[in-house]
Design a protein around this motif. Structure first.
Motif, PDB file in Angstrom:
ATOM      1  N   ARG A  57      -4.899  -2.695  18.940  1.00 29.46           N
ATOM      2  CA  ARG A  57      -4.232  -3.951  19.242  1.00 29.46           C
ATOM      3  C   ARG A  57      -2.784  -3.915  18.752  1.00 29.46           C
ATOM      4  N   PRO A  58      -1.839  -4.426  19.556  1.00 27.03           N
ATOM      5  CA  PRO A  58      -0.465  -4.478  19.063  1.00 27.03           C
ATOM      6  C   PRO A  58      -0.356  -5.415  17.864  1.00 27.03           C
ATOM      7  N   ARG A  59       0.451  -5.023  16.914  1.00 25.76           N
ATOM      8  CA  ARG A  59       0.619  -5.839  15.707  1.00 25.76           C
ATOM      9  C   ARG A  59       1.936  -6.602  15.780  1.00 25.76           C
ATOM     10  N   GLY A  60       1.921  -7.773  15.214  1.00 22.54           N
ATOM     11  CA  GLY A  60       3.141  -8.565  15.139  1.00 22.54           C
ATOM     12  C   GLY A  60       3.474  -9.239  16.452  1.00 22.54           C
ATOM     13  N   THR A  61       4.591  -9.904  16.442  1.00 29.60           N
ATOM     14  CA  THR A  61       5.058 -10.638  17.606  1.00 29.60           C
ATOM     15  C   THR A  61       6.119  -9.820  18.321  1.00 29.60           C
ATOM     16  N   THR A  62       6.059  -9.814  19.615  1.00 27.11           N
ATOM     17  CA  THR A  62       7.090  -9.151  20.393  1.00 27.11           C
ATOM     18  C   THR A  62       7.809 -10.182  21.238  1.00 27.11           C
ATOM     19  N   LEU A  63       9.070  -9.919  21.498  1.00 24.74           N
ATOM     20  CA  LEU A  63       9.863 -10.842  22.296  1.00 24.74           C
ATOM     21  C   LEU A  63      10.251 -10.168  23.596  1.00 24.74           C
ATOM     22  N   ALA A  64      10.245 -10.977  24.649  1.00 24.00           N
ATOM     23  CA  ALA A  64      10.681 -10.479  25.953  1.00 24.00           C
ATOM     24  C   ALA A  64      11.982 -11.159  26.315  1.00 24.00           C
ATOM     25  N   ARG A  65      12.863 -10.414  26.934  1.00 24.58           N
ATOM     26  CA  ARG A  65      14.132 -10.982  27.390  1.00 24.58           C
ATOM     27  C   ARG A  65      14.133 -10.990  28.906  1.00 24.58           C
ATOM     28  N   PHE A  66      14.473 -12.114  29.444  1.00 29.41           N
ATOM     29  CA  PHE A  66      14.590 -12.260  30.894  1.00 29.41           C
ATOM     30  C   PHE A  66      16.040 -12.592  31.205  1.00 29.41           C
ATOM     31  N   ASN A  67      16.797 -11.610  31.658  1.00 26.52           N
ATOM     32  CA  ASN A  67      18.224 -11.818  31.947  1.00 26.52           C
ATOM     33  C   ASN A  67      18.449 -12.107  33.406  1.00 26.52           C
TER      34      ASN A  67
END
Length: 67
Positions: A57-67
């Motif tokens: 499982r991925p750990r932590g929070t990831t952010l996505a950028r939508f430009n």
């Protein structure tokens, strides 16, 4: 505990489940198990699958950028 150990234990429980479903007696952690123990075998497999999932499982929070 390592990912390898969890993977091996999941495989062990899957093999035990197959053997018991085929009507055979298997030994898991030194205990002989038969079809009456199928529910216990499945619970053990599910527990080890959850442990294995913690490694994948991925750990932590990831952010996505939508430009």
């Amino acid at each position: 505990m390592s990912k390898q150990t969890a993977t091996e234990m999941v495989a062990l429980y899957i093999d035990a489940e197959k053997e018991v479903l085929a009507g055979k007696t298997v030994s898991v952690n030194g205990k002989l198990m038969t079809s009456e123990d199928l529910e216990q075998i499945r619970k053990g497999r599910i527990e080890w699958q959850r442990t294995l999932n913690m490694f994948t499982r991925p750990r932590g929070t990831t952010l996505a950028r939508f430009n």
